[in-house]
Design a protein around this motif. Structure first.
Motif, PDB file in Angstrom:
ATOM      1  N   GLY A 132      41.019  36.141  86.166  1.00 39.00           N
ATOM      2  CA  GLY A 132      42.526  35.842  86.486  1.00 39.00           C
ATOM      3  C   GLY A 132      43.451  36.629  85.675  1.00 39.00           C
ATOM      4  N   VAL A 133      43.477  36.570  84.313  1.00 39.79           N
ATOM      5  CA  VAL A 133      44.384  37.640  83.538  1.00 39.79           C
ATOM      6  C   VAL A 133      44.388  39.121  84.025  1.00 39.79           C
ATOM      7  CG1 VAL A 133      44.944  38.211  81.090  1.00 39.79           C
ATOM      8  CG2 VAL A 133      44.600  35.746  81.972  1.00 39.79           C
ATOM      9  N   ASP A 134      42.920  39.567  84.167  1.00 42.76           N
ATOM     10  CA  ASP A 134      42.852  40.920  84.259  1.00 42.76           C
ATOM     11  C   ASP A 134      43.500  41.369  85.551  1.00 42.76           C
ATOM     12  OD1 ASP A 134      41.677  41.246  81.988  1.00 42.76           O
ATOM     13  OD2 ASP A 134      39.524  41.145  83.043  1.00 42.76           O
ATOM     14  N   ILE A 135      43.553  40.352  86.896  1.00 44.59           N
ATOM     15  CA  ILE A 135      44.113  40.308  88.059  1.00 44.59           C
ATOM     16  C   ILE A 135      45.812  40.499  87.829  1.00 44.59           C
ATOM     17  CG2 ILE A 135      44.413  39.425  90.199  1.00 44.59           C
ATOM     18  CD1 ILE A 135      41.789  40.784  89.929  1.00 44.59           C
ATOM     19  N   ALA A 136      46.010  39.353  87.130  1.00 46.58           N
ATOM     20  CA  ALA A 136      47.728  39.492  86.992  1.00 46.58           C
ATOM     21  C   ALA A 136      47.871  40.469  86.219  1.00 46.58           C
ATOM     22  CB  ALA A 136      48.123  38.153  86.210  1.00 46.58           C
ATOM     23  N   ASN A 137      47.514  41.188  85.415  1.00 48.55           N
ATOM     24  CA  ASN A 137      47.859  42.372  84.584  1.00 48.55           C
ATOM     25  C   ASN A 137      47.968  43.569  85.521  1.00 48.55           C
ATOM     26  OD1 ASN A 137      48.679  41.933  81.950  1.00 48.55           O
ATOM     27  ND2 ASN A 137      46.650  41.141  81.246  1.00 48.55           N
ATOM     28  N   ALA A 138      46.863  43.460  86.396  1.00 48.30           N
ATOM     29  CA  ALA A 138      46.557  44.639  87.151  1.00 48.30           C
ATOM     30  C   ALA A 138      47.608  44.544  88.511  1.00 48.30           C
ATOM     31  CB  ALA A 138      45.234  44.495  87.759  1.00 48.30           C
ATOM     32  N   MET A 139      48.082  43.334  88.771  1.00 43.71           N
ATOM     33  CA  MET A 139      49.178  43.192  89.675  1.00 43.71           C
ATOM     34  C   MET A 139      50.568  43.651  89.176  1.00 43.71           C
ATOM     35  SD  MET A 139      48.397  39.536  91.081  1.00 43.71           S
ATOM     36  CE  MET A 139      50.155  39.378  92.028  1.00 43.71           C
ATOM     37  N   CYS A 140      50.834  43.333  87.850  1.00 43.21           N
ATOM     38  CA  CYS A 140      51.908  43.879  87.022  1.00 43.21           C
ATOM     39  C   CYS A 140      51.826  45.450  86.876  1.00 43.21           C
ATOM     40  CB  CYS A 140      52.154  43.299  85.833  1.00 43.21           C
ATOM     41  SG  CYS A 140      52.398  41.742  85.798  1.00 43.21           S
ATOM     42  N   GLY A 141      50.714  46.152  86.803  1.00 38.75           N
ATOM     43  CA  GLY A 141      50.731  47.459  86.697  1.00 38.75           C
ATOM     44  C   GLY A 141      50.836  48.290  87.990  1.00 38.75           C
ATOM     45  N   SER A 142      50.379  47.719  89.049  1.00 42.27           N
ATOM     46  CA  SER A 142      50.556  48.270  90.347  1.00 42.27           C
ATOM     47  C   SER A 142      52.001  48.354  90.615  1.00 42.27           C
ATOM     48  CB  SER A 142      49.628  47.503  91.425  1.00 42.27           C
ATOM     49  OG  SER A 142      49.927  48.083  92.595  1.00 42.27           O
ATOM     50  N   ALA A 143      52.629  47.069  90.325  1.00 39.45           N
ATOM     51  CA  ALA A 143      54.086  47.193  90.943  1.00 39.45           C
ATOM     52  C   ALA A 143      54.904  48.013  90.028  1.00 39.45           C
ATOM     53  CB  ALA A 143      54.380  45.655  90.703  1.00 39.45           C
ATOM     54  N   ALA A 144      54.444  48.300  88.569  1.00 40.57           N
ATOM     55  CA  ALA A 144      55.223  49.179  87.767  1.00 40.57           C
ATOM     56  C   ALA A 144      55.109  50.425  88.140  1.00 40.57           C
ATOM     57  CB  ALA A 144      54.679  48.898  86.464  1.00 40.57           C
ATOM     58  N   ALA A 145      53.941  50.913  88.602  1.00 37.05           N
ATOM     59  CA  ALA A 145      53.751  52.238  88.908  1.00 37.05           C
ATOM     60  C   ALA A 145      54.500  52.591  90.197  1.00 37.05           C
ATOM     61  CB  ALA A 145      52.185  52.597  89.510  1.00 37.05           C
ATOM     62  N   ALA A 146      54.735  51.770  91.156  1.00 35.35           N
ATOM     63  CA  ALA A 146      55.512  51.828  92.381  1.00 35.35           C
ATOM     64  C   ALA A 146      57.049  51.747  91.983  1.00 35.35           C
ATOM     65  CB  ALA A 146      55.163  50.787  93.387  1.00 35.35           C
ATOM     66  N   LEU A 147      57.260  51.144  91.165  1.00 36.25           N
ATOM     67  CA  LEU A 147      58.586  50.935  90.722  1.00 36.25           C
ATOM     68  C   LEU A 147      59.203  51.956  89.598  1.00 36.25           C
ATOM     69  CD1 LEU A 147      59.186  47.171  90.729  1.00 36.25           C
ATOM     70  CD2 LEU A 147      59.880  48.849  92.541  1.00 36.25           C
ATOM     71  N   LYS A 148      58.086  52.541  89.009  1.00 37.74           N
ATOM     72  CA  LYS A 148      58.435  53.373  87.914  1.00 37.74           C
ATOM     73  C   LYS A 148      59.187  52.880  86.767  1.00 37.74           C
ATOM     74  CE  LYS A 148      58.463  57.993  90.466  1.00 37.74           C
ATOM     75  NZ  LYS A 148      58.220  57.198  91.832  1.00 37.74           N
ATOM     76  N   ILE A 149      58.625  51.580  86.623  1.00 35.04           N
ATOM     77  CA  ILE A 149      59.002  50.738  85.200  1.00 35.04           C
ATOM     78  C   ILE A 149      57.930  50.288  84.467  1.00 35.04           C
ATOM     79  CG2 ILE A 149      60.914  49.795  86.377  1.00 35.04           C
ATOM     80  CD1 ILE A 149      59.434  47.188  86.851  1.00 35.04           C
ATOM     81  N   SER A 150      58.028  49.818  83.350  1.00 34.46           N
ATOM     82  CA  SER A 150      56.884  49.303  82.444  1.00 34.46           C
ATOM     83  C   SER A 150      56.360  48.043  83.181  1.00 34.46           C
ATOM     84  CB  SER A 150      57.495  49.113  81.027  1.00 34.46           C
ATOM     85  OG  SER A 150      56.330  48.306  80.390  1.00 34.46           O
ATOM     86  N   PRO A 151      54.941  47.935  82.975  1.00 39.71           N
ATOM     87  CA  PRO A 151      54.184  46.677  83.464  1.00 39.71           C
ATOM     88  C   PRO A 151      54.846  45.327  82.531  1.00 39.71           C
ATOM     89  CG  PRO A 151      52.785  48.466  83.076  1.00 39.71           C
ATOM     90  CD  PRO A 151      54.056  48.906  82.572  1.00 39.71           C
ATOM     91  N   ALA A 152      55.222  45.633  81.504  1.00 38.50           N
ATOM     92  CA  ALA A 152      55.667  44.594  80.672  1.00 38.50           C
ATOM     93  C   ALA A 152      56.972  43.812  81.220  1.00 38.50           C
ATOM     94  CB  ALA A 152      55.854  44.754  79.319  1.00 38.50           C
ATOM     95  N   ASP A 153      57.661  44.588  81.970  1.00 38.32           N
ATOM     96  CA  ASP A 153      59.007  44.291  82.567  1.00 38.32           C
ATOM     97  C   ASP A 153      58.754  43.665  84.075  1.00 38.32           C
ATOM     98  OD1 ASP A 153      60.547  45.129  80.579  1.00 38.32           O
ATOM     99  OD2 ASP A 153      60.855  47.342  81.596  1.00 38.32           O
ATOM    100  N   VAL A 154      57.579  43.115  84.419  1.00 37.35           N
ATOM    101  CA  VAL A 154      57.166  42.468  85.369  1.00 37.35           C
ATOM    102  C   VAL A 154      56.913  41.020  85.404  1.00 37.35           C
ATOM    103  CG1 VAL A 154      55.904  42.328  87.528  1.00 37.35           C
ATOM    104  CG2 VAL A 154      56.289  44.497  86.616  1.00 37.35           C
ATOM    105  N   ILE A 155      57.572  40.251  85.824  1.00 36.97           N
ATOM    106  CA  ILE A 155      57.269  38.877  85.778  1.00 36.97           C
ATOM    107  C   ILE A 155      56.481  38.365  86.913  1.00 36.97           C
ATOM    108  CG2 ILE A 155      58.305  36.115  86.194  1.00 36.97           C
ATOM    109  CD1 ILE A 155      60.670  37.305  84.510  1.00 36.97           C
TER     110      ILE A 155
END
Length: 406
Positions: free
Chosen positions: A88-111
């Protein structure tokens, strides 16, 4: 201070956009199941989470991301809670990474948040495949799309916004939420995403959020169950141009009042849209010896299954109210309590000094025939008050939850 409800939900505040797509998490292709809300600049951020010991993986990831009090985007899927999964945590982190890449922001900036069935693996591929389309869907008018995409058993979307002057500028607070079942006062009772263009320090944003939640979302109950994924979160980007709120001054309290108005309205809408519900119940307690007692009594009434069932049957069985008040874990004198039931159809006084009084059953039936029922409890032993919200208990609640997975 003038506060005005406005349209626009999470996009009503300056600098925010939202969008949604059908990623394929849900089998129903007519329903979007992935939502994104983004600020064009970095935001102060705060959140409150479920008190359930079992927490969805997205909560664990979001807690880590908000340690610095900053974020820029909300990402939420419906149809799967991503809870009790080994990955679950890996999936949630990967979701943040995917959104961050599309938005050109840091994964840590995704709730990140998820809602739906517990204990089912959440496939990552549909989410990452849909991310380019999700980012492309972002719009300053996309709040309604995001609000619908996060719904599960909800029958209607919940989105509210309030505009008001703050520090010589015009500020806006807007929110969307989902929640229909597994709702009980144990923070935060659902998923709710709030945006504001006010400038406020992260620590004070967190303080305001907690204080408001205690008076709104923590005063809602549908079925007595506290979900594993409940989260209330807020982003403040400062686009309104007010001087940053850094102390508990007048501007802080004006901001908190605006936040209170948004969250109170959403809380009521959550209760009214409880699974299978046909009536909104609002219990107002006055004359309590202290604030905590007022809150406990109000929640005890709206949480009573017997009373909720009586409201579904439009039966003025006030004894069930007294029963619920009586088992409240607080110290007070029951023989000083008075109770009335009211709605747009009128009011009927049913109890005085802890005992029944004569009333017309026909008038009571008319009062309880409305969609919104108010239960007014005067404890007659102090000056404190509180309000709690709930709904009636219907046959449909069992039907919905009897085959929730299928």
């Amino acid at each position: 201070m003038s506060y005005t409800f406005v349209e626009g939900g999470v996009c009503a505040a300056k600098g925010f956009s939202a969008g949604a797509v059908h990623a394929g998490i849900r089998k129903n292709r007519t329903k979007n199941d992935l939502a994104l809300i983004v600020s064009k600049k970095s935001c102060a951020a705060a959140a409150i989470y479920t008190q359930n010991k079992v927490k969805g993986a997205p909560i664990l990831v979001t807690q880590a991301h908000l340690k610095d009090g900053r974020a820029r985007a909300f990402l939420c899927n419906s149809g799967n809670a991503n809870t009790c999964n080994a990955d679950g945590v890996d999936i949630a982190n990967a979701m943040c990474g995917s959104a961050a890449a599309a938005l050109k922001i840091s994964p840590a900036d995704v709730i990140v948040a998820s809602t739906g069935v517990i204990g089912q693996p959440l496939p990552l591929a549909p989410i990452t495949s849909a991310m380019p389309a999700l980012a492309a869907s972002l719009s300053e008018t996309g709040s309604a799309d995001a609000a619908e995409a996060i719904m599960t058993t909800d029958t209607k979307r919940k989105e509210v916004a309030v505009r008001f002057p703050l520090g010589g500028k015009t500020c806006t607070i807007g929110g969307i939420a989902k929640g229909s079942g597994m709702i009980h006062p144990n923070m935060a009772t659902m998923l709710c995403f709030v945006t504001t263009d006010a400038a406020i320090a992260p620590a004070l944003l967190q303080k305001a959020l907690k204080c408001v939640a205690d008076e709104t979302f923590n005063m809602v109950s549908v079925d007595g169950d506290t979900s594993t994924n409940d989260m209330l979160s807020i982003l403040a980007n400062g686009e309104a141009g007010n001087a940053e709120i850094v102390s508990m001054d007048a501007d802080y309290y004006h901001f908190a009042q605006g936040l209170m108005m948004v969250c109170r309205q959403i809380a009521k809408e959550l209760a009214a849209d409880g699974e299978g519900a046909s009536k909104l119940l609002e219990c107002t307690v006055t004359g309590a010896p202290d604030k905590e007692t007022a809150k406990k009594v109000a929640k005890s009434v709206v949480c009573s299954s017997l009373f909720k069932a009586a409201m579904f049957g439009e039966d003025a069985n006030w004894g069930r109210i007294l029963c619920a008040i009586g088992y409240t874990d607080a110290e007070f004198e029951i023989d000083r309590v008075a109770v009335s039931l009211s709605s747009d159809a009128g009011s009927v006084h049913v109890c005085e000094n802890g005992a029944g009084v004569s009333f017309s059953e026909e008038e009571a039936k008319a009062v309880l025939g409305e969609k919104e029922i108010r239960i007014e409890v005067d404890m007659g032993q102090g000056g404190e008050s509180a309000i709690a919200w709930g709904c009636d208990l219907t046959y449909d609640y069992v039907k919905i939850n009897g085959d929730y997975r299928t």
